[in-house]
Design a protein around this motif. Structure first.
Motif, PDB file in Angstrom:
ATOM      1  N   ALA A   3       0.837  -1.203   0.000  1.00 19.98           N
ATOM      2  CA  ALA A   3       0.000   0.000   0.000  1.00 19.98           C
ATOM      3  C   ALA A   3       0.873   1.254   0.000  1.00 19.98           C
ATOM      4  N   ALA A   4       1.932   1.241   0.807  1.00 17.13           N
ATOM      5  CA  ALA A   4       2.836   2.390   0.866  1.00 17.13           C
ATOM      6  C   ALA A   4       3.423   2.706  -0.504  1.00 17.13           C
ATOM      7  N   THR A   5       3.838   1.680  -1.217  1.00 17.09           N
ATOM      8  CA  THR A   5       4.434   1.849  -2.546  1.00 17.09           C
ATOM      9  C   THR A   5       3.401   2.319  -3.554  1.00 17.09           C
ATOM     10  N   GLU A   6       2.214   1.695  -3.537  1.00 14.96           N
ATOM     11  CA  GLU A   6       1.165   2.047  -4.494  1.00 14.96           C
ATOM     12  C   GLU A   6       0.668   3.478  -4.320  1.00 14.96           C
ATOM     13  N   CYS A   7       0.738   4.009  -3.102  1.00 13.81           N
ATOM     14  CA  CYS A   7       0.209   5.352  -2.832  1.00 13.81           C
ATOM     15  C   CYS A   7       1.213   6.476  -3.123  1.00 13.81           C
ATOM     16  N   ILE A   8       2.435   6.147  -3.436  1.00 18.81           N
ATOM     17  CA  ILE A   8       3.448   7.184  -3.667  1.00 18.81           C
ATOM     18  C   ILE A   8       3.058   8.094  -4.820  1.00 18.81           C
ATOM     19  N   SER A   9       2.681   7.522  -5.935  1.00 20.61           N
ATOM     20  CA  SER A   9       2.347   8.366  -7.103  1.00 20.61           C
ATOM     21  C   SER A   9       0.879   8.196  -7.458  1.00 20.61           C
ATOM     22  N   GLY A  10       0.439   8.975  -8.378  1.00 23.25           N
ATOM     23  CA  GLY A  10      -0.933   8.830  -8.853  1.00 23.25           C
ATOM     24  C   GLY A  10      -1.788   9.872  -8.381  1.00 23.25           C
TER      25      GLY A  10
END
Length: 118
Positions: A111-118
């Motif tokens: 989740a931490a990685t997926e929330c970095i960008s976008g």
């Protein structure tokens, strides 16, 4: 297999004893910068972890937010995100209670990685 299960059970029991300040004393397992503001990043974490964790605690902290992630199967904290506002986004540090256990659940890290960008 029996030893691995015993070790994992012991790790889960021991990690339940940790508190937020003890978790924050460990080295961060992630230290990144995101283009999202602290509240946007915290909202993304809440959405990503809704299916696997209980409600996250989101608190004001320094120049941003602190997000406390509960353990998966018992009470107490599992991970702590310190999200500080900076120009153009946030700096994010993730501390995990079982950071030295290679077989720990990866939902928080993902989740931490997926929330970095976008």
């Amino acid at each position: 297999m029996k030893w691995g299960f015993s070790f994992l059970s012991l790790a889960v029991l021991v990690s339940g004893c940790a508190n937020v300040s003890e978790i924050n004393e460990s080295l961060p397992t992630m230290n990144v910068i995101s283009g999202k503001k602290p509240h946007e990043y915290a909202q993304c974490l809440s959405e990503k972890l809704a299916g696997s964790r209980g409600a996250l605690q989101i608190q004001p902290h320094k120049d941003g937010l602190r997000v406390i992630v509960p353990l998966k199967f018992s009470s107490g904290p599992s991970a702590v995100f310190d999200i500080e506002e900076r120009s153009g986004g946030s700096s994010i540090k993730l501390h995990e209670s079982m950071s030295n256990v290679p077989v720990r659940p990866k939902d928080v890290q993902n989740a931490a990685t997926e929330c970095i960008s976008g």
